[in-house]
Design a protein around this motif. Structure first.
Motif, mmCIF file in Angstrom:
data_model
loop_
_atom_site.group_PDB
_atom_site.id
_atom_site.type_symbol
_atom_site.label_atom_id
_atom_site.label_comp_id
_atom_site.label_asym_id
_atom_site.label_seq_id
_atom_site.Cartn_x
_atom_site.Cartn_y
_atom_site.Cartn_z
ATOM 1 N N PRO A 25 0.792 -1.237 0.000
ATOM 2 C CA PRO A 25 0.000 0.000 0.000
ATOM 3 C C PRO A 25 0.825 1.287 0.000
ATOM 4 O O PRO A 25 0.307 2.347 -0.345
ATOM 5 C CB PRO A 25 -0.831 -0.121 1.283
ATOM 6 C CG PRO A 25 -0.040 -1.018 2.168
ATOM 7 C CD PRO A 25 0.627 -1.996 1.252
ATOM 8 N N THR A 26 2.091 1.230 0.397
ATOM 9 C CA THR A 26 2.900 2.456 0.457
ATOM 10 C C THR A 26 3.711 2.695 -0.817
ATOM 11 O O THR A 26 4.505 3.631 -0.872
ATOM 12 C CB THR A 26 3.876 2.393 1.650
ATOM 13 O OG1 THR A 26 4.818 1.331 1.437
ATOM 14 C CG2 THR A 26 3.134 2.166 2.954
ATOM 15 N N GLU A 27 3.485 1.866 -1.845
ATOM 16 C CA GLU A 27 4.309 1.966 -3.060
ATOM 17 C C GLU A 27 3.472 2.316 -4.294
ATOM 18 O O GLU A 27 3.617 1.729 -5.361
ATOM 19 C CB GLU A 27 5.056 0.645 -3.289
ATOM 20 C CG GLU A 27 6.011 0.262 -2.176
ATOM 21 C CD GLU A 27 7.250 1.177 -2.123
ATOM 22 O OE1 GLU A 27 7.327 2.135 -2.932
ATOM 23 O OE2 GLU A 27 8.117 0.936 -1.281
ATOM 24 N N ARG A 28 2.621 3.321 -4.148
ATOM 25 C CA ARG A 28 1.715 3.671 -5.236
ATOM 26 C C ARG A 28 2.415 4.289 -6.444
ATOM 27 O O ARG A 28 1.935 4.185 -7.568
ATOM 28 C CB ARG A 28 0.654 4.660 -4.735
ATOM 29 C CG ARG A 28 -0.321 4.067 -3.745
ATOM 30 C CD ARG A 28 -1.314 5.118 -3.271
ATOM 31 N NE ARG A 28 -2.300 4.562 -2.364
ATOM 32 C CZ ARG A 28 -2.104 4.418 -1.070
ATOM 33 N NH1 ARG A 28 -0.949 4.786 -0.530
ATOM 34 N NH2 ARG A 28 -3.046 3.899 -0.311
ATOM 35 N N ASP A 29 3.537 4.970 -6.245
ATOM 36 C CA ASP A 29 4.118 5.798 -7.304
ATOM 37 C C ASP A 29 5.446 5.279 -7.836
ATOM 38 O O ASP A 29 6.205 6.034 -8.436
ATOM 39 C CB ASP A 29 4.306 7.236 -6.776
ATOM 40 C CG ASP A 29 3.002 7.835 -6.293
ATOM 41 O OD1 ASP A 29 1.981 7.652 -6.985
ATOM 42 O OD2 ASP A 29 2.996 8.471 -5.221
ATOM 43 N N ARG A 30 5.718 4.004 -7.661
ATOM 44 C CA ARG A 30 7.013 3.479 -8.093
ATOM 45 C C ARG A 30 7.101 3.257 -9.604
ATOM 46 O O ARG A 30 8.169 3.371 -10.184
ATOM 47 C CB ARG A 30 7.315 2.163 -7.379
ATOM 48 C CG ARG A 30 7.743 2.302 -5.943
ATOM 49 C CD ARG A 30 9.114 2.971 -5.819
ATOM 50 N NE ARG A 30 9.626 2.819 -4.465
ATOM 51 C CZ ARG A 30 10.683 2.089 -4.154
ATOM 52 N NH1 ARG A 30 11.350 1.454 -5.089
ATOM 53 N NH2 ARG A 30 11.074 1.992 -2.896
ATOM 54 N N LEU A 31 5.986 2.872 -10.237
ATOM 55 C CA LEU A 31 6.019 2.504 -11.645
ATOM 56 C C LEU A 31 4.923 3.222 -12.429
ATOM 57 O O LEU A 31 3.837 3.455 -11.901
ATOM 58 C CB LEU A 31 5.839 0.988 -11.812
ATOM 59 C CG LEU A 31 6.957 0.107 -11.250
ATOM 60 C CD1 LEU A 31 6.558 -1.357 -11.334
ATOM 61 C CD2 LEU A 31 8.275 0.344 -11.987
ATOM 62 N N PRO A 32 5.188 3.543 -13.702
ATOM 63 C CA PRO A 32 4.162 4.214 -14.518
ATOM 64 C C PRO A 32 3.166 3.238 -15.139
ATOM 65 O O PRO A 32 2.073 3.632 -15.546
ATOM 66 C CB PRO A 32 4.994 4.891 -15.614
ATOM 67 C CG PRO A 32 6.202 4.006 -15.763
ATOM 68 C CD PRO A 32 6.488 3.472 -14.393
ATOM 69 N N THR B 4 -4.485 2.081 -7.597
ATOM 70 C CA THR B 4 -4.905 3.145 -6.688
ATOM 71 C C THR B 4 -4.504 2.853 -5.256
ATOM 72 O O THR B 4 -4.092 3.748 -4.513
ATOM 73 C CB THR B 4 -6.432 3.326 -6.769
ATOM 74 O OG1 THR B 4 -6.802 3.605 -8.113
ATOM 75 C CG2 THR B 4 -6.881 4.468 -5.869
ATOM 76 N N ASP B 5 -4.583 1.583 -4.850
ATOM 77 C CA ASP B 5 -4.334 1.207 -3.464
ATOM 78 C C ASP B 5 -2.896 0.745 -3.211
ATOM 79 O O ASP B 5 -2.588 0.263 -2.128
ATOM 80 C CB ASP B 5 -5.296 0.097 -3.036
ATOM 81 C CG ASP B 5 -6.739 0.584 -2.999
ATOM 82 O OD1 ASP B 5 -6.952 1.792 -2.792
ATOM 83 O OD2 ASP B 5 -7.645 -0.247 -3.178
ATOM 84 N N GLY B 6 -2.032 0.877 -4.194
ATOM 85 C CA GLY B 6 -0.647 0.494 -3.979
ATOM 86 C C GLY B 6 -0.059 -0.211 -5.185
ATOM 87 O O GLY B 6 -0.615 -0.170 -6.295
ATOM 88 N N LEU B 7 1.059 -0.871 -4.973
ATOM 89 C CA LEU B 7 1.716 -1.645 -6.018
ATOM 90 C C LEU B 7 1.419 -3.122 -5.783
ATOM 91 O O LEU B 7 1.685 -3.638 -4.695
ATOM 92 C CB LEU B 7 3.229 -1.401 -5.995
ATOM 93 C CG LEU B 7 4.034 -2.058 -7.122
ATOM 94 C CD1 LEU B 7 3.692 -1.430 -8.476
ATOM 95 C CD2 LEU B 7 5.540 -1.922 -6.851
ATOM 96 N N ARG B 8 0.865 -3.775 -6.788
ATOM 97 C CA ARG B 8 0.513 -5.186 -6.649
ATOM 98 C C ARG B 8 1.590 -6.042 -7.301
ATOM 99 O O ARG B 8 1.862 -5.909 -8.498
ATOM 100 C CB ARG B 8 -0.848 -5.474 -7.277
ATOM 101 C CG ARG B 8 -1.274 -6.941 -7.163
ATOM 102 C CD ARG B 8 -2.737 -7.125 -7.518
ATOM 103 N NE ARG B 8 -3.601 -6.513 -6.515
ATOM 104 C CZ ARG B 8 -4.939 -6.503 -6.579
ATOM 105 N NH1 ARG B 8 -5.547 -7.072 -7.611
ATOM 106 N NH2 ARG B 8 -5.647 -5.927 -5.635
ATOM 107 N N LEU B 9 2.185 -6.923 -6.500
ATOM 108 C CA LEU B 9 3.127 -7.905 -7.004
ATOM 109 C C LEU B 9 2.358 -9.204 -7.200
ATOM 110 O O LEU B 9 1.701 -9.687 -6.278
ATOM 111 C CB LEU B 9 4.274 -8.140 -6.016
ATOM 112 C CG LEU B 9 4.953 -6.902 -5.398
ATOM 113 C CD1 LEU B 9 6.136 -7.339 -4.543
ATOM 114 C CD2 LEU B 9 5.377 -5.913 -6.468
ATOM 115 N N ALA B 10 2.419 -9.758 -8.383
ATOM 116 C CA ALA B 10 1.608 -10.939 -8.674
ATOM 117 C C ALA B 10 2.375 -11.890 -9.577
ATOM 118 O O ALA B 10 3.385 -11.544 -10.177
ATOM 119 C CB ALA B 10 0.287 -10.529 -9.325
#
Length: 425
Positions: free
Chosen positions: A290-297, A313-319
């Motif tokens: 949730p704290t990594e919203r702006d790492r990637l375009p 919107t809610d963060g960066l999803r690693l999948a």
């Protein structure tokens, strides 16, 4: 967030009952309701709480090849022994999985392999256009970002494999660009300087919140009169009135039914059609940061590490990761946390796992890597399941196809359906 509450009262006079309230089932329900049909959606969970909740969010139109190739034979020992590997087969599930894997291997022979690629490609090429139409129709076009995606590599020795993949993609007319390291870092400056380059896929995109997409479709469907029932369908049979579905609360009767309950579709399909479908599940995991919203375009995949990172919107999803262990085995959430460990070294500053949440879901997979999209029993039974890891990508175009099937006189009017028909099994 829209109200997703469901009704528990039986509905006996529906034109069509849709079994499954995931992204495909809900999209189908909306399209059918727009044709003036009375539609009821039935699922034991609230809408969007299955695989649709936790998918990678990537609209993966570039992924026109099956998940496996013949090298899977060499990888089988590692699949059995490494619980954290990107492709894992639970040794306890192996006896049940082997018939499915045998059929998978048979489908990797040249002729069936080419049929599979052609079938996936046909759906993928129509997917983004269908999503545009669907989202614009519910006034939510901003939920989709059509800004491409990137496959990066870190080791110089991986360049040859990447270029071979690029050649295969071009052969299938998949739009692709080779990016040097400077191109990658200009666009995604927070990535590590160890990145050697990558493949950029301009005709892909991602959802900023996959679950919200389902919620907005549910809202639009309800506005069109669709009813949602929270019950478990345990069986069914054909009747003079159409289709009778069995639930713990009683029977639900409709003139027709759409089976769109993902990895749980085989039993009901068998009950209504007599056809045993070789459906298994790729268990997929994600970790939400949730704290990594702006790492990637946009969505970025690692060639060597074999996982994807999607900004939402809610963060960066690693999948990513594929696990074959069936529907009953408990989730191994260490596989989700492994995604964070895999990310270390991909960025100039490692990703924070503060407040991270793990998840596991079931992707419905058939051994030829193609879904079932069909109508049988004179159109009384419509089928929309088995999309493996491309369910989100192909949901909107599948819904359009189901709407066509519902109004068509026969499947012969839709020759493009041939690769996806039930009778191929």
């Amino acid at each position: 967030m829209p109200d997703n509450s469901t009704s528990n009262s039986p509905h006996q006079n529906a034109d069509i009952a849709v079994v499954g309230a995931g992204i495909i089932g809900v999209a189908c329900a909306l399209q059918l309701a727009r044709q003036g049909l009375r539609v009821v959606v039935i699922d034991q969970q609230e809408p969007g709480q299955g695989a649709s909740f936790g998918n990678a969010g990537h609209l993966a139109t570039e992924q026109v090849f099956p998940i496996a190739d013949l090298s899977i034979l060499k990888r089988l020992p590692a699949m059995l022994m490494d619980p954290m590997g990107p492709l894992r087969l639970d040794w306890k599930y192996m006896p049940r999985a082997m018939p499915w894997f045998t059929r998978l291997l048979l489908n990797l022979r040249p002729a069936p392999f080419q049929r599979t690629v052609a079938g996936i490609r046909a759906l993928n090429e129509s997917s983004l256009g269908a999503w545009h139409r669907l989202l614009e129709g519910i006034d939510c076009p901003g939920l989709m970002k059509e800004d491409g995606s990137l496959l990066v590599y870190e080791r110089p020795e991986s360049r040859q494999a990447l270029q071979a993949l690029e050649a295969r993609m071009r052969q299938q007319q998949v739009p692709v660009e080779f990016w040097q390291a400077k191109d990658v870092l200009e666009t995604a400056p927070q990535l590590s300087e160890n990145i050697q380059g990558g493949l950029f896929f301009p005709s892909t995109g991602h959802f900023i919140d996959p679950y919200r997409v389902v919620c907005e479709l549910v809202k639009a469907a309800k506005n069109c009169g669709v009813q949602f029932i929270k019950q478990q369908v345990t069986g069914g049979q054909m009747s003079e009135a159409g289709v009778s579905l069995v639930t713990p609360q009683g029977r639900l009767t409709a003139r027709r039914v759409v089976i769109a309950c993902g990895a749980h579709s085989a039993k009901l399909t068998s009950a209504l059609t007599g056809k045993k479908v070789p459906l298994d599940t790729e268990r997929g995991y994600h970790l939400m940061l949730p704290t990594e919203r702006d790492r990637l375009p946009f969505a970025v995949t690692s060639l060597e590490r074999k996982f994807i990172m999607t900004p939402m919107t809610d963060g960066l999803r690693l999948a990513g990761t594929v696990e074959f262990a069936g529907l009953q085995a408990p989730a191994n959430m260490e596989r989700a946390w492994q995604l964070h460990r895999l990310s270390k070294g991909l960025f100039r500053r490692d990703l924070s796992a503060e407040g991270a949440t793990p998840w596991m879901g079931f992707r419905p997979s058939l051994p030829d890597s193609l879904p079932v999209i069909d109508r049988v029993w004179d159109g009384k039974v419509l089928l929309a399941f088995g999309h493996q890891h491309l369910g989100l990508t192909q949901a909107a175009v599948t819904a359009e196809m189901i709407a066509q099937l519902a109004s068509a006189g026969s499947t012969h009017a839709l020759p493009a359906l041939a690769p996806y028909r039930l009778d191929r099994f």
